[in-house]
Motif scaffolding. Structure first.
Motif, PDB file in Angstrom:
ATOM      1  N   HIS A 300      22.145  49.599   1.235  1.00 31.22           N
ATOM      2  CA  HIS A 300      22.562  48.419   1.989  1.00 31.22           C
ATOM      3  C   HIS A 300      22.510  48.686   3.486  1.00 31.22           C
ATOM      4  O   HIS A 300      22.100  47.825   4.253  1.00 31.22           O
ATOM      5  CB  HIS A 300      23.977  48.015   1.597  1.00 31.22           C
ATOM      6  CG  HIS A 300      24.004  47.109   0.426  1.00 31.22           C
ATOM      7  ND1 HIS A 300      25.044  46.296   0.128  1.00 31.22           N
ATOM      8  CD2 HIS A 300      23.095  46.898  -0.532  1.00 31.22           C
ATOM      9  CE1 HIS A 300      24.779  45.617  -0.960  1.00 31.22           C
ATOM     10  NE2 HIS A 300      23.602  45.973  -1.388  1.00 31.22           N
TER      11      HIS A 300
ATOM     12  N   SER B 111      32.243  38.328  -2.375  1.00 33.13           N
ATOM     13  CA  SER B 111      31.176  38.549  -1.413  1.00 33.13           C
ATOM     14  C   SER B 111      29.820  38.480  -2.096  1.00 33.13           C
ATOM     15  O   SER B 111      28.871  37.883  -1.590  1.00 33.13           O
ATOM     16  CB  SER B 111      31.392  39.894  -0.747  1.00 33.13           C
ATOM     17  OG  SER B 111      30.292  40.257   0.027  1.00 33.13           O
ATOM     18  N   CYS B 115      26.992  35.749  -1.464  1.00 34.56           N
ATOM     19  CA  CYS B 115      25.744  36.251  -0.893  1.00 34.56           C
ATOM     20  C   CYS B 115      24.573  35.907  -1.790  1.00 34.56           C
ATOM     21  O   CYS B 115      23.535  35.462  -1.328  1.00 34.56           O
ATOM     22  CB  CYS B 115      25.887  37.771  -0.754  1.00 34.56           C
ATOM     23  SG  CYS B 115      24.434  38.592  -0.190  1.00 34.56           S
ATOM     24  N   ARG B 119      21.151  33.005  -1.735  1.00 33.23           N
ATOM     25  CA  ARG B 119      19.848  33.683  -1.730  1.00 33.23           C
ATOM     26  C   ARG B 119      18.981  33.197  -2.886  1.00 33.23           C
ATOM     27  O   ARG B 119      17.770  33.111  -2.777  1.00 33.23           O
ATOM     28  CB  ARG B 119      20.035  35.192  -1.821  1.00 33.23           C
ATOM     29  CG  ARG B 119      20.188  35.845  -0.463  1.00 33.23           C
ATOM     30  CD  ARG B 119      20.549  37.306  -0.599  1.00 33.23           C
ATOM     31  NE  ARG B 119      19.475  38.106  -1.141  1.00 33.23           N
ATOM     32  CZ  ARG B 119      19.662  39.259  -1.758  1.00 33.23           C
ATOM     33  NH1 ARG B 119      20.875  39.751  -1.900  1.00 33.23           N
ATOM     34  NH2 ARG B 119      18.648  39.928  -2.216  1.00 33.23           N
ATOM     35  N   HIS B 199      21.707  41.909  -8.731  1.00 34.66           N
ATOM     36  CA  HIS B 199      23.042  41.535  -8.255  1.00 34.66           C
ATOM     37  C   HIS B 199      23.749  40.605  -9.232  1.00 34.66           C
ATOM     38  O   HIS B 199      24.954  40.729  -9.458  1.00 34.66           O
ATOM     39  CB  HIS B 199      22.955  40.896  -6.870  1.00 34.66           C
ATOM     40  CG  HIS B 199      22.716  41.884  -5.775  1.00 34.66           C
ATOM     41  ND1 HIS B 199      21.469  42.295  -5.402  1.00 34.66           N
ATOM     42  CD2 HIS B 199      23.575  42.581  -4.998  1.00 34.66           C
ATOM     43  CE1 HIS B 199      21.560  43.183  -4.435  1.00 34.66           C
ATOM     44  NE2 HIS B 199      22.830  43.387  -4.161  1.00 34.66           N
TER      45      HIS B 199
HETATM   46  C1  HEM Z   1      28.864  44.877  -5.792  1.00 29.36           C
HETATM   47  C2  HEM Z   1      28.258  45.825  -5.245  1.00 29.36           C
HETATM   48  C3  HEM Z   1      26.815  45.830  -4.794  1.00 29.36           C
HETATM   49  C4  HEM Z   1      25.923  46.767  -5.160  1.00 29.36           C
HETATM   50  C5  HEM Z   1      26.181  47.952  -6.062  1.00 29.36           C
HETATM   51  C6  HEM Z   1      24.680  46.459  -4.532  1.00 29.36           C
HETATM   52  C7  HEM Z   1      23.520  47.212  -4.642  1.00 29.36           C
HETATM   53  C8  HEM Z   1      22.334  46.923  -4.019  1.00 29.36           C
HETATM   54  C9  HEM Z   1      21.127  47.669  -4.133  1.00 29.36           C
HETATM   55  C10 HEM Z   1      20.973  48.926  -4.949  1.00 29.36           C
HETATM   56  C11 HEM Z   1      20.167  47.071  -3.387  1.00 29.36           C
HETATM   57  C12 HEM Z   1      18.728  47.502  -3.253  1.00 29.36           C
HETATM   58  C13 HEM Z   1      18.404  47.878  -1.863  1.00 29.36           C
HETATM   59  C14 HEM Z   1      16.947  47.901  -1.570  1.00 29.36           C
HETATM   60  O1  HEM Z   1      16.169  47.103  -2.123  1.00 29.36           O
HETATM   61  O2  HEM Z   1      16.554  48.707  -0.732  1.00 29.36           O
HETATM   62  C15 HEM Z   1      20.762  45.946  -2.788  1.00 29.36           C
HETATM   63  C16 HEM Z   1      20.100  45.087  -1.941  1.00 29.36           C
HETATM   64  C17 HEM Z   1      20.676  44.033  -1.326  1.00 29.36           C
HETATM   65  N1  HEM Z   1      22.002  43.629  -1.441  1.00 29.36           N
HETATM   66 FE1  HEM Z   1      23.391  44.454  -2.610  1.00 29.36          FE
HETATM   67  N2  HEM Z   1      24.826  45.327  -3.797  1.00 29.36           N
HETATM   68  C18 HEM Z   1      26.131  44.911  -3.928  1.00 29.36           C
HETATM   69  C19 HEM Z   1      26.691  43.827  -3.315  1.00 29.36           C
HETATM   70  C20 HEM Z   1      26.058  43.035  -2.398  1.00 29.36           C
HETATM   71  C21 HEM Z   1      26.683  41.996  -1.678  1.00 29.36           C
HETATM   72  C22 HEM Z   1      28.138  41.628  -1.763  1.00 29.36           C
HETATM   73  C23 HEM Z   1      25.743  41.447  -0.899  1.00 29.36           C
HETATM   74  C24 HEM Z   1      25.897  40.303   0.068  1.00 29.36           C
HETATM   75  C25 HEM Z   1      26.393  40.437   1.215  1.00 29.36           C
HETATM   76  C26 HEM Z   1      24.522  42.141  -1.115  1.00 29.36           C
HETATM   77  C27 HEM Z   1      23.330  41.842  -0.484  1.00 29.36           C
HETATM   78  C28 HEM Z   1      22.169  42.541  -0.641  1.00 29.36           C
HETATM   79  C29 HEM Z   1      20.922  42.226  -0.002  1.00 29.36           C
HETATM   80  C30 HEM Z   1      20.698  41.089   0.977  1.00 29.36           C
HETATM   81  C31 HEM Z   1      19.987  43.155  -0.431  1.00 29.36           C
HETATM   82  C32 HEM Z   1      18.520  43.192  -0.074  1.00 29.36           C
HETATM   83  C33 HEM Z   1      18.214  44.278   0.880  1.00 29.36           C
HETATM   84  C34 HEM Z   1      16.748  44.449   1.046  1.00 29.36           C
HETATM   85  O3  HEM Z   1      15.986  43.495   0.844  1.00 29.36           O
HETATM   86  O4  HEM Z   1      16.352  45.581   1.370  1.00 29.36           O
HETATM   87  N3  HEM Z   1      24.741  43.101  -2.042  1.00 29.36           N
HETATM   88  N4  HEM Z   1      22.084  45.868  -3.180  1.00 29.36           N
END
Ligand code: HEM
Lengths: 343, 565
Positions: A300, B111, B115, B119, B199
């Motif tokens: 993140h 959150s 989020c 999206r 997610h």
């Molecule tokens: C509950 C716990 C959460 C976990 C374990 C988690 C885990 C992850 C993981 C593993 C990725 C992959 C990153 C990548 O592609 O490089 C990711 C991407 C992302 N997460 Fe989460 N996430 C969580 C919660 C959230 C929340 C609350 C939000 C909103 C604010 C969020 C927004 C995003 C976004 C926007 C990406 C895309 C990033 C990208 O495109 O590189 N996530 N998340």
């Protein structure tokens, strides 16, 4: 209340341990450690000779540039392109890096030796060598070297050699001197094919976490050198700059993270089968989750404005701290149902 | 991705004043709420919450937890009189049920919803939006390349379209303008799909786990070998944990009888090895039925091999010995005769237990002590067992007389509550007895206690009902698939311009083509690529695409790598 003395039915053959084979396996481990120490020394020599090599390359380049300038004086428009290409060309065929070559050969040898150690250990107990910390460590060393050498077939990673072989040697020494456990049969709850799946993938992802840790440290070193415009430790110019290290770390961690995710899922499946509870907040489970969450935070951070670079790298370091804690401290000092260290 | 950059946009609205007066932004209630919501669903907050969750989970692995082992918590509190109660007030012994822990993960979930849902909407629109037009100068894109190919423009465009299609790109071929044909392609849209899937699955996983806590139950019971049949019911378990939403009628009255329990311990290693005496195998033969009196089946029960009964899974989790003990009064009347389970304390099965004889008179009688499968007397530790198998079994007991159940409150079957009891003495010193199989030992008053020759084992069974576990597993695996998609796929746009070689309008000065090939037989393809986010292999991928197109046309790839990076 029931005391947990879990026990299993899945039989990998009532195989008595073969002491001869397990002693032979130990000798292969020592041999591998010695060879890898030599590999480390070769890689160190390669880094040490880097500044001299660069100086000579520059000299040759200058000479070549003179020549090509003379040649290209006639043709007007293509001049710059040709010049660039020539300069690149001399850079691409530098003098042979003998020490690095020796280091790679020794790395292959050390890898084969630790492979033999793992295979013989497995043969001596008649099951996959995944039953205690000693066995985790030798399989881990095997995977780290395997991943590194596999990588080296696709890219020139020779200048990272010392930073990967170093931790491997350390692991092998810890395995042989601290974690050593006599070859024996498994605790019954470990006699299950989910053990092979869960633990193999866990060790594989730890191998990637380890290499990523090395590249993170290198990132900090290179970043620091770039920030102070360091000229003292010129040999470190052999290692790519901080930006490349940052990207490399990311590349390694996006392999490690899904593997770790799978490890946790497989662990939960196994726990459901063995203990009837897929998640019991056992210390080992807690720490696996912590590791997972910290690396998720790293991913993140990389996607959050203002959190790339150093901040993300600190999170990656914290993640590896948790990996180490999970392996060393939780296994030995914390009471839980995963007390399989054999110590 | 809209959330990443939006954190401070709301606060700056009022800063246009002329005087240095600090203007508090007038947000109003709705505005404040919207601002809070935007804060909560920002990427930064998610990041902090993740880090806080990691830290908050740690104490639960360091302090003993009530939900796992309440006994260790009591011991800890006894040993740490000053700090213990404080830690307890901070829920350090119930971390995973603590309000502050719940606060963190609930905020994270909110959150996540805030989020991910927007999206999803954005992504659904993006999937249907048309592909963009080709940029004018492809050489300015992060990756670019050009090649001259032995093929007509028509064939080349067709090959490009096919190659891109095969790689999963969405492709559009524009009509030729001034003899130049443009191809636009977009790939890796599934990356975002995978990320959203991950997610969402995370959310479902947490809900499934919550369902197990609310609607699931767990009952533990000890059943001696060959004894009576166990019938599942609210009152028949030794301990029963019911989720708050469980209807006790849901506990079905299935039956289970343990016919035989086979346990093997390690003997093929030196006696001083830590492996010596470790359990190696543990298999029970059980007879089960769906209700008392119904048809029964006999099957195998082992760890990793649970038995399913009416939606409930029964696991074999523990084992120990239940020696058959007989107590007779001085006249020979039987006061107590049953298999009495003893609870193992270590790997060699030094087991504690109690024999409670309320039928004794004039005062109730209780025995307390150890069962030792391989008894030895150690100078320091007293009676111990050196091996878990029955090599030299013995009971070592003391006795108490008085009131067995002083407060009428439930008590452990393995200990005596000696508050209102006095120790039985033999002269000055406490009476102690060592009872071996088949032996009978007398108390000073003539009461006798004996142990049968055959010593049965007991099986520790755990019955569990987890309605959410299938969903939990499914969402975890699906989430993993989504994760792999989002980690391996790259969002890329690829642009090609194709025209016949040598007839160009020279609008691309970087390249000069002086050679004029055989008319119609040679074409020039100009390529550019653009990635969303970081993509170090973009140029490599573009070159590979061009190689693929040439191969498709039956040519050997020229691989004259691109210029600008
Ligand atoms: C509950 C716990 C959460 C976990 C374990 C988690 C885990 C992850 C993981 C593993 C990725 C992959 C990153 C990548 O592609 O490089 C990711 C991407 C992302 N997460 Fe989460 N996430 C969580 C919660 C959230 C929340 C609350 C939000 C909103 C604010 C969020 C927004 C995003 C976004 C926007 C990406 C895309 C990033 C990208 O495109 O590189 N996530 N998340």
């Amino acid at each position: 209340m029931i005391t947990l003395t879990p026990s299993i039915s899945f039989d990998w053959g009532g195989h008595a341990t073969d002491v001869g084979l397990s002693n032979l396996s130990n000798n292969f481990l020592y041999a591998s450690a010695v060879v890898l120490v030599l590999a480390m020394m070769s890689f160190a020599a390669d880094l040490a000779t880097y500044p001299g090599r660069m100086a000579r390359a520059e000299q040759r380049e200058a000479e070549a540039a003179e020549k090509s300038a003379a040649v290209s004086a006639g043709s007007s428009s293509g001049g710059t392109a040709v010049l660039e290409r020539t300069a690149e060309g001399t850079g691409a065929i530098p003098e042979k890096r003998q020490w690095a070559g020796i280091g790679m050969s020794l790395s292959w040898l050390g890898f084969l030796l630790v492979a033999a150690c793992v295979v013989l250990r497995s043969a001596s107990v008649g099951r996959p060598p995944l039953g205690n910390m000693y066995e985790f460590a030798i399989v881990g060393a095997f995977f780290v070297m395997g991943a590194f050498l596999g990588w080296s077939l696709r890219r020139d990673v020779r200048s990272l050699g010392i930073f990967v072989v170093g931790p491997t040697v350390l692991t092998e020494m810890l395995a042989g001197l601290v974690f050593y456990t006599d070859a024996s049969q498994l605790l019954p709850s470990l006699k299950n094919y989910w053990l092979s799946i869960h633990v193999t993938v866990a060790i594989l992802s730890v191998a990637f976490f380890t290499i990523a840790f090395s590249t993170t440290i290198l990132y900090f070193v290179q970043k620091w050198r770039e920030d102070i415009k360091d000229t003292k430790y010129k040999f470190m110019d052999a290692v790519p700059g901080s930006e490349v290290m940052d990207r490399t770390t990311y590349g390694l961690l996006i392999i490690a993270f899904p593997l770790w995710t799978f490890t946790v899922i497989a662990g939960a499946i196994w726990a459901q089968k063995a203990w009837g509870n897929y998640w019991g907040w056992d210390p080992k489970e807690v720490w696996s989750l912590v590791i997972w969450v910290v690396y998720a935070a790293y991913l993140h951070a990389r996607a959050t404005a203002g959190w790339g670079g150093k901040k993300a790298a600190y999170i990656a370091l914290a993640g590896f701290g948790c990996v180490l804690f999970n392996f060393c401290v939780v296994n030995i000092f914390i009471v839980g149902m995963h007390s399989y260290s054999g110590m | 991705m809209t959330q990443t950059k939006s954190t401070d946009s709301g606060t700056k609205s009022g800063s246009g004043g002329r005087k240095p007066r600090v203007l508090a932004p007038k947000l109003g209630v709705l505005g404040t709420l919207r601002w809070l919501w935007r804060q909560l669903t920002s990427m930064r907050t998610a990041l902090f919450l993740l880090l806080i969750l990691a830290v908050a989970a740690v104490p639960g692995s360091i302090f003993p937890q009530r939900s796992i082992d309440a006994g260790r918590v009591t011991t800890y509190l006894d040993e740490h009189q000053t700090i213990g109660p404080w830690l307890d007030k901070l829920s350090m012994f119930d971390v995973y049920g603590a309000p502050w822990f719940a606060a963190i993960y609930i905020l994270l979930l909110i959150s996540l919803v805030g989020c991910v849902l927007p999206r999803c909407v954005v992504h659904a629109k993006a999937l249907r939006s048309p592909l963009p037009r080709v940029p004018k100068r492809l050489s300015r894109l992060p990756a670019s390349s050009e090649r001259t190919v032995d093929a007509s423009t028509g064939d080349l465009v067709e090959a490009a379209r096919e190659t891109l299609r095969r790689k999963g790109y969405r492709v559009r071929v524009d009509d030729a303008v001034d003899g130049e044909q443009a191809v636009t392609a977009e790939g890796g849209r599934l990356r975002e799909t995978g990320n959203l899937l991950f997610h969402l699955c995370l959310l479902i996983l947490v809900l499934a786990v919550a369902a197990d806590h609310l609607m699931g139950w767990r009952g533990d019971v000890i059943v001696p070998e060959g004894n009576d049949t166990f019938v599942s019911a609210v009152g028949s378990y030794n301990t029963l944990d019911l989720g708050p939403w469980v209807n006790t009628d849901d506990i079905k009255p299935w039956t289970l009888k343990v016919n035989k329990l086979d346990v093997t311990f390690e003997k093929n290693v030196p006696k001083d090895s830590p492996q010596f005496g470790q359990p190696r195998d543990f298999i029970a033969s059980v007879t089960t039925g769906s209700a008392p009196g119904s048809k029964t089946t006999t099957r195998r029960l082992a760890v990793n091999d649970a038995v399913k009964l009416d939606g409930t899974s029964v696991y074999l989790l523990g084992n120990g010995y239940a020696p058959v003990i007989t107590v007779k009064d001085p006249k020979g009347k039987v006061l107590y005769h049953q298999a009495t389970p003893f609870l193992p304390q270590d790997n060699a099965y030094r087991s504690v237990g109690a024999v409670k004889v309320p039928a004794a008179s004039p005062k109730e009688l209780g025995f307390f002590g150890f069962f030792l499968p391989t008894a030895t007397f150690d100078d320091k530790m007293g009676p111990i067992s050196t091996y878990a198998g029955l090599d030299n079994p013995a009971l070592v007991l003391g006795a108490y007389r008085g009131d067995l159940f002083p407060d009428g409150t439930p008590q452990s079957v393995y200990t005596l509550n000696t508050k209102k009891m006095t120790q039985v003495k033999d002269g000055k010193s406490p009476w102690r007895a060592v009872v071996k199989p088949g032996q009978t030992v007398k108390l000073p008053d003539g009461t006798t206690i004996s142990m049968d020759k055959k010593i049965p084992r007991w099986a520790g069974l755990s019955a569990r009902y987890d309605p959410g576990k299938g969903t939990a597993l499914g969402s975890a695996l699906l989430g993993l698939a989504g994760l792999i998609m989002s980690m391996t796929l790259r969002r890329r746009r690829i642009f090609f311009k194709v025209r016949a070689a040598g007839r160009g309008e020279e609008d691309d000065k970087d390249f000069d083509t002086n050679e004029t090939g055989p008319a119609g037989g040679r074409s020039l393809i100009t390529a550019g690529a653009l990635a969303k986010g970081e993509d170090p292999r973009l140029q490599v991928a573009l070159d590979a695409l061009l190689d693929g197109i040439e191969t498709r046309l039956g040519n050997t790839p020229t691989s004259q790598a691109g210029s600008a990076r």
